[in-house]
Scaffold this motif. Sequence first.
Motif, PDB file in Angstrom:
ATOM      1  N   VAL A  65       0.832  -1.162   0.123  1.00  0.00           N
ATOM      2  CA  VAL A  65      -0.024  -0.095  -0.023  1.00  0.00           C
ATOM      3  C   VAL A  65       0.918   1.212  -0.027  1.00  0.00           C
ATOM      4  CG1 VAL A  65      -1.975   1.376   0.903  1.00  0.00           C
ATOM      5  CG2 VAL A  65      -1.833  -1.326   1.405  1.00  0.00           C
ATOM      6  N   VAL A  66       0.637   2.163  -1.143  1.00  0.00           N
ATOM      7  CA  VAL A  66       1.515   3.338  -0.901  1.00  0.00           C
ATOM      8  C   VAL A  66       0.579   4.535  -0.996  1.00  0.00           C
ATOM      9  CG1 VAL A  66       2.914   4.699  -2.509  1.00  0.00           C
ATOM     10  CG2 VAL A  66       2.961   2.286  -2.605  1.00  0.00           C
ATOM     11  N   LEU A  67       0.825   5.358   0.156  1.00  0.00           N
ATOM     12  CA  LEU A  67       0.124   6.561   0.596  1.00  0.00           C
ATOM     13  C   LEU A  67       0.541   7.671  -0.802  1.00  0.00           C
ATOM     14  CD1 LEU A  67       0.651   6.698   4.298  1.00  0.00           C
ATOM     15  CD2 LEU A  67      -1.534   5.487   3.074  1.00  0.00           C
ATOM     16  N   SER A  68      -0.443   8.225  -0.864  1.00  0.00           N
ATOM     17  CA  SER A  68      -0.258   9.523  -1.769  1.00  0.00           C
ATOM     18  C   SER A  68       0.825  10.538  -1.415  1.00  0.00           C
ATOM     19  CB  SER A  68      -1.483  10.261  -2.231  1.00  0.00           C
ATOM     20  OG  SER A  68      -2.229  10.660  -1.109  1.00  0.00           O
ATOM     21  N   GLY A  69       1.318  11.320  -2.126  1.00  0.00           N
ATOM     22  CA  GLY A  69       2.125  12.349  -1.994  1.00  0.00           C
ATOM     23  C   GLY A  69       3.716  12.084  -2.158  1.00  0.00           C
ATOM     24  N   ALA A  70       4.702  12.896  -1.826  1.00  0.00           N
ATOM     25  CA  ALA A  70       5.896  12.746  -1.761  1.00  0.00           C
ATOM     26  C   ALA A  70       6.632  12.613  -3.133  1.00  0.00           C
ATOM     27  CB  ALA A  70       6.360  11.238  -1.040  1.00  0.00           C
TER      28      ALA A  70
ATOM     29  N   GLU B  25      -4.711  12.040  -8.836  1.00  0.00           N
ATOM     30  CA  GLU B  25      -3.305  11.910  -8.177  1.00  0.00           C
ATOM     31  C   GLU B  25      -3.090  10.370  -8.473  1.00  0.00           C
ATOM     32  OE1 GLU B  25      -1.095  13.088  -4.000  1.00  0.00           O
ATOM     33  OE2 GLU B  25      -3.425  12.563  -3.871  1.00  0.00           O
ATOM     34  N   HIS B  26      -4.032   9.369  -8.036  1.00  0.00           N
ATOM     35  CA  HIS B  26      -4.141   7.686  -8.298  1.00  0.00           C
ATOM     36  C   HIS B  26      -3.849   7.460  -9.696  1.00  0.00           C
ATOM     37  CE1 HIS B  26      -8.135   8.404  -9.387  1.00  0.00           C
ATOM     38  NE2 HIS B  26      -8.204   7.267  -9.832  1.00  0.00           N
ATOM     39  N   LYS B  27      -4.012   8.246 -10.615  1.00  0.00           N
ATOM     40  CA  LYS B  27      -3.594   8.091 -12.129  1.00  0.00           C
ATOM     41  C   LYS B  27      -2.420   8.369 -12.277  1.00  0.00           C
ATOM     42  CE  LYS B  27      -8.401   8.185 -13.782  1.00  0.00           C
ATOM     43  NZ  LYS B  27      -9.434   8.959 -15.021  1.00  0.00           N
ATOM     44  N   LEU B  28      -1.716   9.661 -11.899  1.00  0.00           N
ATOM     45  CA  LEU B  28      -0.330   9.544 -11.893  1.00  0.00           C
ATOM     46  C   LEU B  28       0.485   8.864 -11.411  1.00  0.00           C
ATOM     47  CD1 LEU B  28      -0.646  13.739 -11.421  1.00  0.00           C
ATOM     48  CD2 LEU B  28      -0.390  12.630 -13.487  1.00  0.00           C
ATOM     49  N   MET B  29       0.008   8.474 -10.150  1.00  0.00           N
ATOM     50  CA  MET B  29       0.765   7.182  -9.598  1.00  0.00           C
ATOM     51  C   MET B  29       0.815   5.999 -10.348  1.00  0.00           C
ATOM     52  SD  MET B  29      -0.930   8.256  -5.642  1.00  0.00           S
ATOM     53  CE  MET B  29       0.267   7.024  -4.641  1.00  0.00           C
ATOM     54  N   LYS B  30      -0.203   5.754 -10.859  1.00  0.00           N
ATOM     55  CA  LYS B  30      -0.478   4.446 -11.616  1.00  0.00           C
ATOM     56  C   LYS B  30       0.446   4.413 -12.726  1.00  0.00           C
ATOM     57  CE  LYS B  30      -3.681   1.363 -13.893  1.00  0.00           C
ATOM     58  NZ  LYS B  30      -5.169   0.991 -14.403  1.00  0.00           N
ATOM     59  N   ARG B  31       0.622   5.669 -13.511  1.00  0.00           N
ATOM     60  CA  ARG B  31       1.649   5.621 -14.611  1.00  0.00           C
ATOM     61  C   ARG B  31       2.608   5.741 -14.265  1.00  0.00           C
ATOM     62  NH1 ARG B  31       0.340  11.004 -17.845  1.00  0.00           N
ATOM     63  NH2 ARG B  31       1.294  11.902 -16.153  1.00  0.00           N
ATOM     64  N   LEU B  32       3.240   6.205 -13.153  1.00  0.00           N
ATOM     65  CA  LEU B  32       4.535   6.106 -12.722  1.00  0.00           C
ATOM     66  C   LEU B  32       5.017   4.751 -12.316  1.00  0.00           C
ATOM     67  CD1 LEU B  32       7.134   7.193 -12.007  1.00  0.00           C
ATOM     68  CD2 LEU B  32       6.478   8.085  -9.668  1.00  0.00           C
ATOM     69  N   ALA B  33       4.150   4.129 -11.374  1.00  0.00           N
ATOM     70  CA  ALA B  33       4.395   2.854 -11.320  1.00  0.00           C
ATOM     71  C   ALA B  33       4.547   1.769 -12.491  1.00  0.00           C
ATOM     72  CB  ALA B  33       3.196   2.061 -10.515  1.00  0.00           C
ATOM     73  N   ILE B  34       3.591   1.914 -13.569  1.00  0.00           N
ATOM     74  CA  ILE B  34       3.988   1.294 -14.769  1.00  0.00           C
ATOM     75  C   ILE B  34       5.210   1.662 -15.506  1.00  0.00           C
ATOM     76  CG2 ILE B  34       2.878   0.971 -17.080  1.00  0.00           C
ATOM     77  CD1 ILE B  34       0.139   1.300 -15.792  1.00  0.00           C
ATOM     78  N   SER B  35       5.339   2.801 -15.489  1.00  0.00           N
ATOM     79  CA  SER B  35       7.023   3.331 -15.886  1.00  0.00           C
ATOM     80  C   SER B  35       8.154   2.697 -15.449  1.00  0.00           C
ATOM     81  CB  SER B  35       6.876   4.823 -16.061  1.00  0.00           C
ATOM     82  OG  SER B  35       7.376   5.217 -14.890  1.00  0.00           O
ATOM     83  N   LEU B  36       7.775   2.307 -14.062  1.00  0.00           N
ATOM     84  CA  LEU B  36       8.954   1.643 -13.166  1.00  0.00           C
ATOM     85  C   LEU B  36       8.894   0.190 -13.553  1.00  0.00           C
ATOM     86  CD1 LEU B  36       8.791   3.755  -9.982  1.00  0.00           C
ATOM     87  CD2 LEU B  36      10.497   3.860 -11.840  1.00  0.00           C
TER      88      LEU B  36
END
Length: 93
Positions: free
Chosen positions: A5-10, A43-54
């Motif tokens: 579980v990853v909290l938003s922010g940072a 925010e959750h869509k940006l987080m998802k996009r970053l995770a996929i790019s990783l």
Amino acid sequence: VEAIVVLSGAKGNRIRAGAKLFHEGFGKVMVFCGQEIYPDVYEHKLMKRLAISLGVPENKIIARELKDEISTWGEGKLNLRILKENDIKVFII
């Protein structure tokens, strides 16, 4: 551990750390939620996009919009709901 579980922010640091843990085998899926931060920017869509790019597969990500209570408490409640809905009992934050 079933989920990370990853909290938003940072500014993405938490997603980077979560993706690292995922690749090291610490969880089978990543879970996070986020709110609308600008019109039609979530925010959750940006987080998802970053995770996929990783390198985290899209089907290993559970991401939801935080709507009801925009706070750390609300985020925690939504994450717990997501975990229960997916029958995830063991997780790390």
